[in-house]
Design a protein around this motif. Structure first.
Motif, short mmCIF file in Angstrom:
data_model
loop_
_atom_site.label_atom_id
_atom_site.label_comp_id
_atom_site.label_asym_id
_atom_site.label_seq_id
_atom_site.Cartn_x
_atom_site.Cartn_y
_atom_site.Cartn_z
N ARG A 123 1.03 -1.19 -0.07
CA ARG A 123 0.15 -0.04 0.15
C ARG A 123 0.90 1.38 0.07
N PRO A 124 0.25 2.34 -0.50
CA PRO A 124 1.19 3.48 -0.47
C PRO A 124 1.40 4.16 0.77
N ASP A 125 2.64 4.64 1.17
CA ASP A 125 2.92 5.28 2.26
C ASP A 125 2.18 6.79 2.44
N VAL A 126 1.84 7.29 1.28
CA VAL A 126 1.33 8.49 1.37
C VAL A 126 -0.21 8.33 1.22
N VAL A 145 4.43 -17.76 -5.98
CA VAL A 145 3.49 -16.59 -6.32
C VAL A 145 2.70 -16.93 -7.52
N ILE A 146 1.34 -16.46 -7.45
CA ILE A 146 0.40 -16.64 -8.55
C ILE A 146 0.09 -15.75 -9.47
N LYS A 147 -0.03 -14.26 -8.96
CA LYS A 147 -0.08 -13.11 -9.70
C LYS A 147 -0.23 -12.02 -8.84
N THR A 148 -0.08 -11.04 -9.42
CA THR A 148 -0.20 -9.56 -8.69
C THR A 148 -1.46 -8.85 -9.44
N VAL A 149 -2.10 -8.22 -8.50
CA VAL A 149 -3.07 -7.31 -8.85
C VAL A 149 -3.38 -5.76 -8.70
N ARG A 150 -3.31 -5.04 -9.39
CA ARG A 150 -3.49 -3.58 -9.25
C ARG A 150 -4.70 -3.13 -8.50
N LEU A 151 -4.81 -2.62 -7.15
CA LEU A 151 -5.78 -2.12 -6.78
C LEU A 151 -6.12 -0.65 -6.70
N GLU A 152 -7.45 -0.18 -6.87
CA GLU A 152 -7.80 1.03 -7.01
C GLU A 152 -7.37 1.70 -5.64
N LEU A 155 -6.97 1.55 0.78
CA LEU A 155 -5.92 2.59 0.49
C LEU A 155 -5.29 2.08 -1.10
N GLY A 156 -5.89 1.10 -1.71
CA GLY A 156 -5.21 0.67 -3.05
C GLY A 156 -3.57 0.22 -2.83
N GLY A 157 -3.19 -0.12 -3.93
CA GLY A 157 -1.71 -0.48 -4.10
C GLY A 157 -1.70 -1.81 -4.93
N VAL A 158 -0.80 -2.55 -4.63
CA VAL A 158 -0.54 -3.79 -5.63
C VAL A 158 -0.57 -5.07 -4.67
N GLY A 159 -1.54 -6.07 -5.04
CA GLY A 159 -1.92 -7.35 -4.02
C GLY A 159 -1.03 -8.39 -4.68
N VAL A 160 -0.36 -9.34 -3.84
CA VAL A 160 0.38 -10.19 -4.28
C VAL A 160 -0.15 -11.43 -3.90
N ARG A 173 -10.13 -0.81 15.71
CA ARG A 173 -9.46 -0.72 14.36
C ARG A 173 -10.63 -1.66 13.74
N LYS A 174 -11.03 -2.55 14.19
CA LYS A 174 -11.69 -3.65 13.15
C LYS A 174 -13.29 -3.18 13.12
N ALA A 175 -13.41 -2.02 13.43
CA ALA A 175 -14.73 -1.26 13.19
C ALA A 175 -14.79 -0.77 11.74
N LYS A 176 -13.42 -0.67 11.18
CA LYS A 176 -13.46 -0.39 9.60
C LYS A 176 -13.16 -1.57 8.78
N PRO A 177 -14.12 -1.90 8.03
CA PRO A 177 -13.81 -3.16 7.23
C PRO A 177 -13.19 -3.06 5.99
N ASP A 178 -12.37 -2.07 5.90
CA ASP A 178 -11.55 -1.92 4.61
C ASP A 178 -10.79 -3.28 4.18
N PHE A 179 -10.39 -4.02 5.21
CA PHE A 179 -9.53 -5.36 4.96
C PHE A 179 -10.17 -6.42 4.35
N VAL A 180 -11.72 -6.58 4.60
CA VAL A 180 -12.54 -7.40 4.08
C VAL A 180 -12.71 -6.81 2.44
N VAL A 181 -13.00 -5.60 2.24
CA VAL A 181 -13.35 -5.19 0.82
C VAL A 181 -11.90 -5.56 0.06
N GLU A 182 -10.76 -5.46 0.60
CA GLU A 182 -9.42 -5.87 -0.27
C GLU A 182 -9.34 -7.25 -0.42
N ALA A 183 -10.07 -8.23 0.56
CA ALA A 183 -9.83 -9.50 0.41
C ALA A 183 -10.80 -10.07 -0.75
N ALA A 184 -11.85 -9.24 -0.84
CA ALA A 184 -12.97 -9.53 -1.77
C ALA A 184 -12.51 -9.29 -3.07
#
Lengths: 779, 154
Positions: A254-257, A276-283, A294-299, A434-445
């Protein structure tokens, strides 16, 4: 507290539907419900004021099988506070169930069925004690009716014993299991026909059970703990412990900024790594980010380690165009800016008397600036989620504080019909907001979708967690007071500056929201002639979020430190001075002091009770033998705070050794939350709060430079360890059964850090105004 | 192929030698009782026993465990000391969220095998590598004394 009918019965269902409609729309509802401050005419309080409200249908929560086993559905998130045990205890007690025959099951995210599931704000028991009792009383009534039919006797002659219904005139008995099938066919009794058990008949609620509480009449050898055996044997299931067929494992760069996006990525080295199977660009997302990733690149890889190694090999160029402020975020210079701004007036939140005159005419004038850095929750289980997403269906498994919110976010952000989104709830390895914010569930999806529907487990590493959490706000609080010749406070000015949590939900308001100010600032309970409470402007450059006790932390640190400073300058005992400043026992109307949020509770029932503040101070200081003689280098410190509808005072007995190390010998916590359901877990929450508070006082600090967080792992973000724990923690629960029920998970924390720094002052004469203590006492 | 014995069962793992034991246990053998906390050996959540000694599996390459006995939380019920520790944990009601407790129990068990009569200072020192964010340290101390049969201190 023997209320057969309570205020919850008056809930306005149409209001609930209105909020329900909002909830489906946007994460903004999360913000909205925190800030429903300007009371609408039909404003509902407590559980009824929450999205989806409450449910007390016995068929939703209680299942009785023919073999006599009772299964209670817990719909709140279990993150260590013990709600999965405590709510089940409530149901079991009211039902008349034998604890050894009771099991718990966990609800998925489905608030239309279960009512509100958002587990934060220390409100699970406060909001659900009554509905859960009514659900269980209904189920008990249905068993009694089934028995009456079976025996052909009047139902009033049938009464629940322990796991049996007794025909009281004859003494005949039928077990719950024998009646289960017949009871299931009956109509649910009307609410006004229910009789809740009086306190005298409780076997579990309010009892201190187990060997740690030998003085009580323990009916159980151990305190109830639904997940206890699974935890000690490694069988308990947390977010990362589900294993699905063909599951892949992933991490994300994820981006630092904040707000930056991927300009380009070279993944050639990554793809060479075995597994490693693939990488994925995330908006990414523009600000405000709400619960968007936050976006970034998934591995994505065959195992977590390959994914981590693959991420190390990525070469990413980040685009930070138009993000100069975030890219230049430097906490040291930011703090200086806030301190400068504290020299000028802020928005006035609450004022009385003539503050300028009171300060100008004072016999002596005192000023102090307090600082609390950003904090990271650092749950021992970093964010983690599993998702399996096809074109039009999604299923997730994750440790979230609000599974309905996770469901709403997956629905919205993945564009899937909500009825086809299932969010399974696991245990949480810590939550703390922290876990009241489900951003990480959306990332997994997103990652599962990118892998054509294969299940993917997304793991946040510790570095990810410390760099990218929703940070507790860095805060500057400037206090100023004028004392009369008698040493009494004539004027009090408090300027507070910190980025607001609302900056994640809307264009940065740069001022604290009403609910943030209502956490220990506007409800200031002191009896002072002239007062000015002000809030200055502070922009956000990171995602700011809830951390256990939220903005109560800096407010309590500043206020409780400053009172001790004033007492010292007036040559007065801190305890006496604090009690005098509070003034006589009285109930302050929260609305009258602008504390309109009031933790979402009815201001007529939930006042700011100065008598209870005085009560916990008196209890803690008596138990701690306040003022006792101590060796050189050792001292006692006191602090008190009202938050989440409960009252806490803490005395710490602290030694500062020759090396400048701090040893906490004893902690005395006096806690008044009104009625108690599970005293054993209340004690545990207080013990844990003391340790976490010692960490905030001595160790925790997140800093940023060039927009990047400087702490990578636990060698840099220091947490309290075994040696930092007090030699002894003594929790004193104040009996106040007729008060309205308060929260437990959070209110123990705010007074710990100021009690600690006040004790350090008593031990050494050195006043700590900047947290953490860190190396300030060394050399 | 790397062969190792996990909880008395023989396993042949087709994984890179440098893969940390933690991920081999969790993602390859599917033994998920051992937890990930930091990945740098700083928090103790991943503690397992290697030939009886407590090690941080997140920084132990799987090759270092080849030919050795790995014992995880899943096998503590059959360990004479481990089961006492588990019982003491339940008696005292140590766990809050519970996530770190597998590692705490593994550390405490290895420690009690070395020191059957520990002082508070011994415990603070031996358990210093295990972080509990819920702050259950006082109960951990009490439970270790209890498992050691030091009732007067528990």
């Amino acid at each position: 507290m023997n209320r057969t009918v309570d205020t919850l019965l008056l809930a306005n269902v149409s209001r609930r539907r209105f909020l329900q409609g909002l909830a489906a729309g946007s994460a903004l509802v999360v913000a909205a419900r925190w800030d429903l401050a300007a009371a609408a005419e039909d404003k509902q309080y407590g559980a009824a004021g929450m999205p989806y409200g409450w449910v007390d249908n016995p068929n939703v929560f209680i299942q009785i099988d023919e073999d006599g086993s009772v299964t209670v559905t817990n719909h709140r998130a279990e993150m260590g506070q013990g709600i999965r045990t405590s709510l089940v205890m409530v149901a079991a007690d009211e039902l008349g169930a034998d604890w050894s025959k009771v099991k718990a099951t966990q609800a998925p995210g489905d608030s239309e069925t279960y009512g509100n599931q958002d587990t934060d704000g220390s409100r699970s028991m406060r909001h659900w004690f009554d509905p859960m009792r009514r659900a269980a009383a209904s189920a008990r009534r249905m068993l009694e009716q089934a028995a009456a039919q079976r025996w052909d006797v009047p139902v009033d002659e049938c009464q629940a014993g322990v796991h049996v219904i007794v025909h009281t005139p004859s003494g005949r008995e039928l077990g719950f299991g024998e009646l289960a099938a017949a009871a299931r066919e009956l109509d649910i009794p009307s609410r006004d026909s229910l009789t809740l058990k009086p306190e005298s008949e409780w076997r579990l609620i309010g009892k201190s059970l187990g060997p740690s509480h030998a003085s009580d009449t323990a009916s159980l050898e151990r305190a109830p703990a639904v997940d206890g055996e699974d935890i000690v044997s490694g069988k308990a299931i947390y977010g990362g412990d589900i294993r699905l067929p063909d599951m892949a494992y992933a991490v994300i760069a994820r981006p630092d900024v904040l707000g930056a996006s991927v300009a380009s990525v070279d993944d050639s080295e990554t793809l060479k790594i075995p597994g490693v199977i693939k990488t994925v660009r995330l908006e990414g997302t523009s600000q405000p980010s709400s619960f968007h990733p936050l976006g970034g690149v998934g591995v994505i890889a065959d195992n977590t380690w390959a994914a981590i190694e693959g991420r190390k090999a990525l070469k990413i160029q980040w685009n930070t165009e138009g993000l100069d402020a975030n890219a230049g975020y430097d906490t040291e210079s930011y703090r200086k800016m806030l301190e400068q701004r504290a020299d000028s007036p802020g928005k006035v939140l609450r004022a009385s008397g003539d503050i300028e005159a009171a300060l100008a005419d004072a016999e002596s004038r005192h000023s102090a600036t307090y600082y609390m850095p950003h904090l990271a929750h650092a749950t021992m289980e970093p964010p983690v989620a599993i998702a399996r997403v096809s074109a039009d269906e999604a299923e997730t498994w994750a440790p979230v504080q609000d599974p309905q919110s996770a469901r709403d976010q997956v629905t919205e952000q993945l564009g899937i019909d909500g009825t086809n989104v299932k969010v399974n709830q696991t245990l949480l390895g810590g939550g703390f907001g922290r876990k009241a914010k489900p951003d990480f569930v959306v990332e997994a999806a997103h990652l599962s979708r990118a892998l054509d529907g294969r299940p993917v487990q997304l793991q946040w590493t510790r570095e990810d967690d410390l760099h990218h959490t929703y940070f507790h706000a860095l805060s500057v609080d400037r206090l100023e007071a004028g004392l009369g010749s008698d040493g009494k406070v004539q004027g009090w000015r408090h300027r507070t500056l910190a980025p607001t949590i609302m900056s994640i939900f809307q264009d940065d308001p740069k001022y604290k929201a009403t609910y943030e100010l209502g956490m220990g600032l506007t409800p200031l309970p002191f009896d002072i002639p002239a007062l000015s409470l002000e809030n200055g402007e502070a922009p956000a450059h990171k995602r700011i979020g809830w951390f256990r006790s939220v903005v109560n932390l800096p407010h309590a640190f500043a206020i409780q430190s400053f009172v001790a400073e004033l007492a010292a300058s007036a040559g007065r005992d801190h305890r006496d001075y604090l009690l005098e400043l509070l003034g006589p026992a009285r109930e302050i109307d929260p609305l009258a002091v602008g504390a309109t949020w009031n933790y979402g509770e009815d201001p007529e029932r939930y006042t700011i009770d100065v008598g209870r503040l005085r009560g916990v101070i008196e209890r803690a200081t008596e138990e701690a033998d306040w003022g006792k003689s101590l060796p050189a280098g050792r001292g006692q410190g006191l602090a008190v705070h009202h938050s989440f509808c409960s009252y806490t005072a803490i005395v710490l007995d602290v030694e500062v050794d020759d090396q400048g190390s701090v040893i906490v010998h004893q902690a005395d916590v006096a806690f008044d939350c009104g009625p108690r359901v599970n005293p054993e877990r209340i004690r545990a929450q207080m013990e844990g709060s003391v340790v976490m508070g010692i960490g905030i006082g001595l160790l925790n600090e997140i800093s940023a430079s060039g927009g990047r967080i400087e702490q990578d792992n636990f060698h840099q973000y220091l947490l309290p360890r075994q040696a930092n724990a007090p030699r002894e923690v003594r929790v004193h629960l104040v009996d106040n059964p007729d008060a309205p029920m308060g929260g437990v998970g959070e209110p123990g924390l705010p007074p710990v850090a100021p009690a600690l720094t006040n004790a350090i002052f008593a031990a050494t004469g050195k006043r700590i105004r900047e947290l953490p203590v860190g190396n300030q006492l060394k050399g | 192929m790397i062969s190792l014995t996990i909880n008395d069962q023989q396993h042949e793992l087709d994984v890179p030698e440098q893969m940390p034991l933690l991920w081999a246990l969790r993602d390859v053998v599917n033994l998920t009782g051992t937890k990930f906390g930091c990945g740098m050996g700083l928090c103790g959540a991943c503690t397992v026993h290697l030939d009886g000694a407590a090690v941080r599996s997140c920084v132990t390459p799987v090759a270092a465990a080849a030919g050795k006995h790995v014992t995880t939380i899943e096998a503590m019920a059959t360990d004479a000391v481990g089961s006492k520790v588990q019982e003491a944990w339940l008696d005292v009601g140590v766990a809050q969220c519970g996530y770190c407790q597998a590692g705490q129990i593994m550390s405490a068990t290895a420690f009690l095998k070395d020191n059957a009569n520990p002082s508070d200072d011994d415990i603070a020192s031996a358990m210093g590598g295990n972080i509990c964010r819920c702050g259950t340290y006082n109960r951990i101390r009490t439970a270790i004394h209890r498992a050691a049969g030091q009732e007067e201190q528990a």
